[in-house]
Design a protein around this motif. Structure first.
Motif, PDB file in Angstrom:
ATOM      1  N   SER A   1       6.776   3.189  -7.820  1.00  0.00           N
ATOM      2  CA  SER A   1       6.297   2.140  -6.920  1.00  0.00           C
ATOM      3  C   SER A   1       6.122   2.667  -5.502  1.00  0.00           C
ATOM      4  O   SER A   1       5.133   2.347  -4.838  1.00  0.00           O
ATOM      5  CB  SER A   1       7.254   0.945  -6.929  1.00  0.00           C
TER       6      SER A   1
ATOM      7  N   TYR B   1       2.447   2.398  -3.570  1.00  0.00           N
ATOM      8  CA  TYR B   1       2.232   1.681  -2.313  1.00  0.00           C
ATOM      9  C   TYR B   1       1.916   2.636  -1.165  1.00  0.00           C
ATOM     10  O   TYR B   1       1.161   2.294  -0.268  1.00  0.00           O
ATOM     11  CB  TYR B   1       3.444   0.798  -1.987  1.00  0.00           C
TER      12      TYR B   1
ATOM     13  N   LEU C   1      -1.843   1.620  -0.553  1.00  0.00           N
ATOM     14  CA  LEU C   1      -1.836   0.713   0.589  1.00  0.00           C
ATOM     15  C   LEU C   1      -1.362   1.371   1.880  1.00  0.00           C
ATOM     16  O   LEU C   1      -1.192   0.707   2.900  1.00  0.00           O
ATOM     17  CB  LEU C   1      -0.982  -0.524   0.271  1.00  0.00           C
TER      18      LEU C   1
ATOM     19  N   ASP D   1      -0.047  -4.056  -9.137  1.00  0.00           N
ATOM     20  CA  ASP D   1       0.645  -2.785  -8.939  1.00  0.00           C
ATOM     21  C   ASP D   1       1.079  -2.265 -10.310  1.00  0.00           C
ATOM     22  O   ASP D   1       0.813  -2.915 -11.329  1.00  0.00           O
ATOM     23  CB  ASP D   1       1.786  -2.934  -7.924  1.00  0.00           C
TER      24      ASP D   1
ATOM     25  N   ILE E   1      -1.072  -8.425  -6.297  1.00  0.00           N
ATOM     26  CA  ILE E   1      -1.233  -8.067  -4.895  1.00  0.00           C
ATOM     27  C   ILE E   1      -2.573  -8.607  -4.412  1.00  0.00           C
ATOM     28  O   ILE E   1      -3.610  -8.335  -5.007  1.00  0.00           O
ATOM     29  CB  ILE E   1      -1.171  -6.534  -4.692  1.00  0.00           C
TER      30      ILE E   1
END
Length: 129
Positions: free
Chosen positions: A18, A22, A26, A110, A116
């Protein structure tokens, strides 16, 4: 009484997977805190990560999160970046309602299935990213 959200917590199957997602998708900044716990920082907020059963006070489930994040770039740039990273869109762009008015959003999952939503306020100038 409440001024803003400081952090949210997502329950994930694999914390480092994870963190990598991210950070890559992102552009969030990985953080280690409190004796090795992991989080992702952006702006003045963060997303803390936990595995199932790590926090017995809540009724967490892997993949049950649903987040709306405001982008600091125009939505077409966000969509192009998601495509370049191989992240398929579930929906969007679509008009939605944000905390401060109308927003335009795209949706994706995700690696754990958390929904998201990345959004922009039309007419708002993009923040530096």
């Amino acid at each position: 009484m409440i001024s803003h959200i400081d952090h949210v917590v997502l329950t994930v199957a694999d914390i480092e997977r994870s963190v990598a997602f991210y950070q890559r998708v992102l552009r969030m900044t990985p953080v280690t805190f409190a004796g090795g716990r992991r989080a992702l920082a952006f702006g003045r907020q963060k997303i803390n990560l936990q595995t199932l059963g790590q926090e017995p006070r809540n009724r967490a489930a892997v993949g049950a999160g649903d987040l709306c994040l405001i982008a600091g770039r125009p939505l077409p740039e966000v969509m192009a970046h998601l495509a370049a990273e191989g992240v398929p869109l579930l929906e969007g762009p679509v008009a939605k309602s944000g905390a401060q008015g109308p927003i335009e959003s795209v949706y994706f999952n995700d690696p754990d299935g958390h929904l998201i939503e990345v959004s922009v306020y039309p007419g708002a100038s993009a923040a530096p990213a």
